[in-house]
Design a protein around this motif. Structure first.
Motif, PDB file in Angstrom:
ATOM      1  N   ARG A 291      37.897  -1.951  -5.252  1.00 29.68           N
ATOM      2  CA  ARG A 291      36.459  -1.746  -5.041  1.00 29.68           C
ATOM      3  C   ARG A 291      36.210  -1.250  -3.619  1.00 29.68           C
ATOM      4  N   LYS A 292      36.934  -1.793  -2.664  1.00 30.91           N
ATOM      5  CA  LYS A 292      36.774  -1.367  -1.273  1.00 30.91           C
ATOM      6  C   LYS A 292      37.221   0.092  -1.109  1.00 30.91           C
ATOM      7  N   VAL A 293      38.319   0.474  -1.787  1.00 31.84           N
ATOM      8  CA  VAL A 293      38.773   1.865  -1.733  1.00 31.84           C
ATOM      9  C   VAL A 293      37.723   2.786  -2.332  1.00 31.84           C
ATOM     10  N   PHE A 294      37.219   2.409  -3.494  1.00 30.17           N
ATOM     11  CA  PHE A 294      36.216   3.226  -4.175  1.00 30.17           C
ATOM     12  C   PHE A 294      34.946   3.345  -3.337  1.00 30.17           C
ATOM     13  N   ASP A 295      34.492   2.246  -2.757  1.00 23.41           N
ATOM     14  CA  ASP A 295      33.294   2.297  -1.924  1.00 23.41           C
ATOM     15  C   ASP A 295      33.495   3.216  -0.724  1.00 23.41           C
ATOM     16  N   GLY A 296      34.722   3.226  -0.176  1.00 18.53           N
ATOM     17  CA  GLY A 296      35.003   4.118   0.940  1.00 18.53           C
ATOM     18  C   GLY A 296      34.944   5.576   0.530  1.00 18.53           C
ATOM     19  N   ILE A 297      35.490   5.878  -0.645  1.00 20.00           N
ATOM     20  CA  ILE A 297      35.452   7.253  -1.149  1.00 20.00           C
ATOM     21  C   ILE A 297      34.016   7.690  -1.398  1.00 20.00           C
ATOM     22  N   PHE A 298      33.250   6.847  -2.074  1.00 18.40           N
ATOM     23  CA  PHE A 298      31.864   7.203  -2.367  1.00 18.40           C
ATOM     24  C   PHE A 298      31.040   7.328  -1.086  1.00 18.40           C
ATOM     25  N   GLY A 299      31.330   6.483  -0.108  1.00 18.03           N
ATOM     26  CA  GLY A 299      30.620   6.588   1.156  1.00 18.03           C
ATOM     27  C   GLY A 299      30.867   7.922   1.831  1.00 18.03           C
ATOM     28  N   ALA A 300      32.149   8.378   1.796  1.00 13.69           N
ATOM     29  CA  ALA A 300      32.485   9.674   2.397  1.00 13.69           C
ATOM     30  C   ALA A 300      31.779  10.807   1.671  1.00 13.69           C
ATOM     31  N   ILE A 301      31.771  10.763   0.343  1.00 11.90           N
ATOM     32  CA  ILE A 301      31.131  11.815  -0.444  1.00 11.90           C
ATOM     33  C   ILE A 301      29.631  11.850  -0.173  1.00 11.90           C
ATOM     34  N   ARG A 302      28.984  10.705  -0.270  1.00 16.47           N
ATOM     35  CA  ARG A 302      27.522  10.668  -0.139  1.00 16.47           C
ATOM     36  C   ARG A 302      27.072  11.035   1.280  1.00 16.47           C
ATOM     37  N   HIS A 303      27.781  10.535   2.291  1.00 14.90           N
ATOM     38  CA  HIS A 303      27.411  10.850   3.673  1.00 14.90           C
ATOM     39  C   HIS A 303      27.465  12.355   3.920  1.00 14.90           C
ATOM     40  N   ASN A 304      28.549  12.989   3.478  1.00 11.80           N
ATOM     41  CA  ASN A 304      28.706  14.423   3.728  1.00 11.80           C
ATOM     42  C   ASN A 304      27.745  15.264   2.888  1.00 11.80           C
ATOM     43  N   LEU A 305      27.504  14.862   1.647  1.00 11.60           N
ATOM     44  CA  LEU A 305      26.566  15.618   0.829  1.00 11.60           C
ATOM     45  C   LEU A 305      25.146  15.495   1.366  1.00 11.60           C
ATOM     46  N   ASP A 306      24.780  14.313   1.848  1.00  8.94           N
ATOM     47  CA  ASP A 306      23.458  14.159   2.464  1.00  8.94           C
ATOM     48  C   ASP A 306      23.316  15.076   3.671  1.00  8.94           C
ATOM     49  N   SER A 307      24.398  15.212   4.448  1.00  8.85           N
ATOM     50  CA  SER A 307      24.362  16.102   5.606  1.00  8.85           C
ATOM     51  C   SER A 307      24.253  17.560   5.185  1.00  8.85           C
ATOM     52  N   LEU A 308      24.983  17.934   4.115  1.00  6.21           N
ATOM     53  CA  LEU A 308      24.934  19.313   3.637  1.00  6.21           C
ATOM     54  C   LEU A 308      23.571  19.671   3.052  1.00  6.21           C
ATOM     55  N   MET A 309      22.881  18.682   2.490  1.00  6.24           N
ATOM     56  CA  MET A 309      21.548  18.955   1.947  1.00  6.24           C
ATOM     57  C   MET A 309      20.605  19.484   3.032  1.00  6.24           C
ATOM     58  N   GLU A 310      20.793  19.011   4.260  1.00  4.18           N
ATOM     59  CA  GLU A 310      19.906  19.409   5.354  1.00  4.18           C
ATOM     60  C   GLU A 310      20.059  20.875   5.715  1.00  4.18           C
ATOM     61  N   ILE A 311      21.239  21.482   5.413  1.00  2.12           N
ATOM     62  CA  ILE A 311      21.461  22.888   5.760  1.00  2.12           C
ATOM     63  C   ILE A 311      21.497  23.779   4.524  1.00  2.12           C
ATOM     64  N   SER A 312      21.228  23.214   3.346  1.00  2.00           N
ATOM     65  CA  SER A 312      21.233  23.999   2.107  1.00  2.00           C
ATOM     66  C   SER A 312      19.966  24.836   1.997  1.00  2.00           C
ATOM     67  N   GLU A 313      20.070  25.974   1.314  1.00  2.00           N
ATOM     68  CA  GLU A 313      18.888  26.780   1.031  1.00  2.00           C
ATOM     69  C   GLU A 313      18.000  26.081  -0.004  1.00  2.00           C
ATOM     70  N   GLU A 314      18.624  25.347  -0.921  1.00  2.00           N
ATOM     71  CA  GLU A 314      17.882  24.517  -1.863  1.00  2.00           C
ATOM     72  C   GLU A 314      18.818  23.417  -2.333  1.00  2.00           C
ATOM     73  N   SER A 315      18.262  22.240  -2.617  1.00  2.00           N
ATOM     74  CA  SER A 315      19.115  21.143  -3.077  1.00  2.00           C
ATOM     75  C   SER A 315      18.351  20.257  -4.046  1.00  2.00           C
ATOM     76  N   TYR A 316      19.133  19.523  -4.834  1.00  2.00           N
ATOM     77  CA  TYR A 316      18.570  18.607  -5.836  1.00  2.00           C
ATOM     78  C   TYR A 316      19.379  17.327  -5.781  1.00  2.00           C
ATOM     79  N   HIS A 317      18.713  16.157  -5.760  1.00  2.00           N
ATOM     80  CA  HIS A 317      19.389  14.865  -5.690  1.00  2.00           C
ATOM     81  C   HIS A 317      18.629  13.872  -6.558  1.00  2.00           C
ATOM     82  N   PHE A 318      19.366  13.224  -7.464  1.00  2.00           N
ATOM     83  CA  PHE A 318      18.736  12.251  -8.359  1.00  2.00           C
ATOM     84  C   PHE A 318      19.638  11.037  -8.498  1.00  2.00           C
TER      85      PHE A 318
END
Length: 375
Positions: free
Chosen positions: A94-121
């Motif tokens: 669970r700790k490994v999985f949470d670390g992976i998801f944290g890396a994915i979500r943190h970076n995608l949230d950052s990429l949303m700020e520089i995207s021409e358009e984004s969708y998140h649900f």
């Protein structure tokens, strides 16, 4: 000490552009790799015939926590582990999985700020989770084309650069543990000069590869794998085939004719050097001739070398050589006996028999073995 892998981290990621032109996904995958300490990515560069190069980076990330005899209706547990041992293993994963998801979500949230358009649900209810990201990083036109799927997911079909992540999870039958999987995807399209693609010219390519295979210690034999249209691939799949790539469903006809090269297990250094040379030569050829239609997979050598105790064969390269479903393919393989390179001309459906490493011929289920390997 019992070993258990409960978080399924089969990250089958594809892509890269070059060392000096890194993609937004490279940072995410480096963080995932650091968490799990194993390189599991495969990467692809493709000219699919539309006058452009396509770089693809796709992966699957998931978790599947195990049940124990403490769960309702469960009478036995994985490798007879006690409920306490299973929960301890689940917590580690669970700790490994949470670390992976944290890396994915943190970076995608950052990429949303520089995207021409984004969708998140996101939706979370009683152990049922749905998470979706869809980002248009770069669009090729003034207006952004978009397609909204029935589940609300947004796609940007004409964009030059996109990122997509979709994850769903639900409780297992016990109600205590969860199973979930997600797909992480990156795509980039680069138009080619002139905007045209051409069939792959196999002879100049093979002239760069074949000298590498004429070394002392490398044995070879010709092979043919084929089936006619009246040979049912699906009916024989589990028993006879390692894999089957279907290009003309529901038809069955297809064949692969070529040469299998073999290096004994005790000559690992020779095999690794050969794999590396073929890989780098192939990549260099695609960089010189990006206009030819091909599919190249990065890190196939690393992927194959992980499976020393199995009979594993993986495709490094496919060059589309003419009208219809015809191609030249290069594959790397490994078995407990040694290392293999297969070079084949393929027509239509490409089916690899389970005994690929010991067969001279497999035609409609009839087998001819290489000398000394008849079952």
């Amino acid at each position: 000490m019992k070993r258990i892998i409960t978080a399924i981290l089969s990250v089958i990621l594809s892509l890269t552009i070059s060392a000096q032109d890194r993609t937004p996904m490279d940072k995410i995958w480096e963080e995932i790799e650091n968490i799990i300490s194993v390189r599991q990515d495969s990467k692809m560069k493709i000219n699919h015939g539309a006058g452009q190069l396509l770089y693809v980076h796709n992966g699957i990330v998931g978790k599947d926590f195990l049940c124990s005899t403490d769960c309702e209706g469960v009478t036995s547990s994985f490798e007879n582990m006690t409920p306490e041992e299973i929960e301890a293993a689940n917590e580690r994963n669970r700790k490994v999985f949470d670390g992976i998801f944290g890396a994915i979500r943190h970076n995608l949230d950052s990429l949303m700020e520089i995207s021409e358009e984004s969708y998140h649900f996101e939706s979370h209810s009683h152990g049922n989770d749905t998470i979706t990201y869809s980002l248009c990083l770069k669009n090729g036109e003034d207006s952004i084309a978009r397609i909204k799927a029935n589940d609300g997911t947004m796609f940007y079909p004409d964009a030059l650069e996109t990122v997509f992540f979709n994850y769903t999870a639900s409780p297992k039958q016990c109600g205590k543990h969860v199973r979930g999987f997600g797909t992480l995807a990156y795509n980039k399209r680069l138009p080619l000069p002139g905007g045209k693609s051409y069939y792959f010219d196999k002879e100049p390519y093979l002239e760069t590869i074949k000298p590498l295979l004429k070394q002392k210690g490398i044995k070879s034999w010709n092979f043919k794998w084929a089936q006619s249209d009246d040979y049912d691939i699906d009916a024989h799949h589990d028993k006879e085939f390692d894999s089957a790539t279907r290009v003309q469903l529901p038809k069955n006809a297809g064949q692969a004719e070529g040469t299998m090269y073999f290096i004994p297990q005790e000559q690992k250094e020779l095999a690794e050097a050969l794999f590396t040379s073929i890989d780098s030569t192939t990549l260099r050829y695609t960089e010189i001739h990006p206009e030819q239609m091909f599919r190249y997979c990065y890190y196939v050598k690393e992927h194959v070398m992980q499976y020393t105790e199995s009979n594993n064969i993986t495709e490094l390269f496919e060059g589309h050589t003419g009208k219809g479903n015809v191609s030249t393919r290069v594959l790397f393989g490994i078995t407990p006996k040694g290392y293999y390179v297969a070079i084949a001309d393929v027509e239509n459906n490409f089916c690899i028999p389970k005994e690929w490493h010991v067969l001279k011929s497999f035609v409609n289920g009839k087998k001819e073995y290489i000398k000394g390997n008849k079952k």
